[in-house]
Design a protein around this motif. Structure first.
Motif, PDB file in Angstrom:
ATOM      1  N   LYS A   2       0.812  -1.214   0.000  1.00  0.00           N
ATOM      2  CA  LYS A   2       0.000   0.000   0.000  1.00  0.00           C
ATOM      3  C   LYS A   2       0.844   1.262   0.000  1.00  0.00           C
ATOM      4  O   LYS A   2       0.485   2.253  -0.622  1.00  0.00           O
ATOM      5  N   ALA A   3       1.970   1.258   0.705  1.00  0.00           N
ATOM      6  CA  ALA A   3       2.792   2.467   0.801  1.00  0.00           C
ATOM      7  C   ALA A   3       3.296   2.900  -0.573  1.00  0.00           C
ATOM      8  O   ALA A   3       3.309   4.094  -0.886  1.00  0.00           O
ATOM      9  N   HIS A   4       3.679   1.937  -1.406  1.00  0.00           N
ATOM     10  CA  HIS A   4       4.179   2.281  -2.742  1.00  0.00           C
ATOM     11  C   HIS A   4       3.089   2.946  -3.579  1.00  0.00           C
ATOM     12  O   HIS A   4       3.352   3.927  -4.291  1.00  0.00           O
ATOM     13  N   LYS A   5       1.878   2.427  -3.474  1.00  0.00           N
ATOM     14  CA  LYS A   5       0.771   3.001  -4.238  1.00  0.00           C
ATOM     15  C   LYS A   5       0.502   4.438  -3.809  1.00  0.00           C
ATOM     16  O   LYS A   5       0.325   5.317  -4.651  1.00  0.00           O
ATOM     17  N   SER A  37       7.473  16.828  -4.910  1.00  0.00           N
ATOM     18  CA  SER A  37       7.457  15.808  -5.954  1.00  0.00           C
ATOM     19  C   SER A  37       8.718  14.965  -5.900  1.00  0.00           C
ATOM     20  O   SER A  37       8.663  13.737  -6.040  1.00  0.00           O
ATOM     21  N   LEU A  38       9.849  15.609  -5.665  1.00  0.00           N
ATOM     22  CA  LEU A  38      11.108  14.880  -5.543  1.00  0.00           C
ATOM     23  C   LEU A  38      11.069  13.929  -4.349  1.00  0.00           C
ATOM     24  O   LEU A  38      11.478  12.770  -4.452  1.00  0.00           O
ATOM     25  N   LEU A  39      10.555  14.400  -3.235  1.00  0.00           N
ATOM     26  CA  LEU A  39      10.445  13.553  -2.040  1.00  0.00           C
ATOM     27  C   LEU A  39       9.533  12.358  -2.301  1.00  0.00           C
ATOM     28  O   LEU A  39       9.878  11.215  -1.953  1.00  0.00           O
ATOM     29  N   ILE A  42      11.301   9.802  -4.568  1.00  0.00           N
ATOM     30  CA  ILE A  42      12.324   9.042  -3.844  1.00  0.00           C
ATOM     31  C   ILE A  42      11.676   7.969  -2.979  1.00  0.00           C
ATOM     32  O   ILE A  42      12.116   6.814  -2.964  1.00  0.00           O
ATOM     33  N   MET A  43      10.614   8.318  -2.274  1.00  0.00           N
ATOM     34  CA  MET A  43       9.942   7.343  -1.417  1.00  0.00           C
ATOM     35  C   MET A  43       9.240   6.266  -2.244  1.00  0.00           C
ATOM     36  O   MET A  43       9.203   5.104  -1.837  1.00  0.00           O
ATOM     37  N   ALA A  44       8.696   6.618  -3.403  1.00  0.00           N
ATOM     38  CA  ALA A  44       8.057   5.616  -4.264  1.00  0.00           C
ATOM     39  C   ALA A  44       9.095   4.631  -4.792  1.00  0.00           C
ATOM     40  O   ALA A  44       8.842   3.419  -4.837  1.00  0.00           O
ATOM     41  N   ILE A  45      10.260   5.124  -5.174  1.00  0.00           N
ATOM     42  CA  ILE A  45      11.322   4.228  -5.648  1.00  0.00           C
ATOM     43  C   ILE A  45      11.798   3.339  -4.514  1.00  0.00           C
ATOM     44  O   ILE A  45      12.013   2.138  -4.690  1.00  0.00           O
ATOM     45  N   TYR A  46      11.952   3.908  -3.323  1.00  0.00           N
ATOM     46  CA  TYR A  46      12.416   3.134  -2.169  1.00  0.00           C
ATOM     47  C   TYR A  46      11.429   2.034  -1.788  1.00  0.00           C
ATOM     48  O   TYR A  46      11.823   0.883  -1.596  1.00  0.00           O
TER      49      TYR A  46
END
Length: 53
Positions: A2-5, A37-39, A42-46
């Protein structure tokens, strides 16, 4: 996961805000949208990397 979504949706929304504020010429809001947006990206990639491994 869920976090990635949620991070991906947040990145999409802030990217749209970045493009819109850049189009309107609002320098201060454009800067904040770009940083958020950058943050989010980064979190989506992580979180996506954690999901794959």
């Amino acid at each position: 996961m869920k976090a990635h979504k949620y991070w991906s949706v947040g990145a999409l929304i802030t990217m749209i805000g970045t493009f819109y504020s850049g189009y309107k010429g609002s320098k201060s809001s454009h800067k904040y949208f770009a940083a958020s947006s950058l943050l989010c990206m980064i979190m989506a990639i992580y979180t996506g990397h954690k999901m794959i491994s």
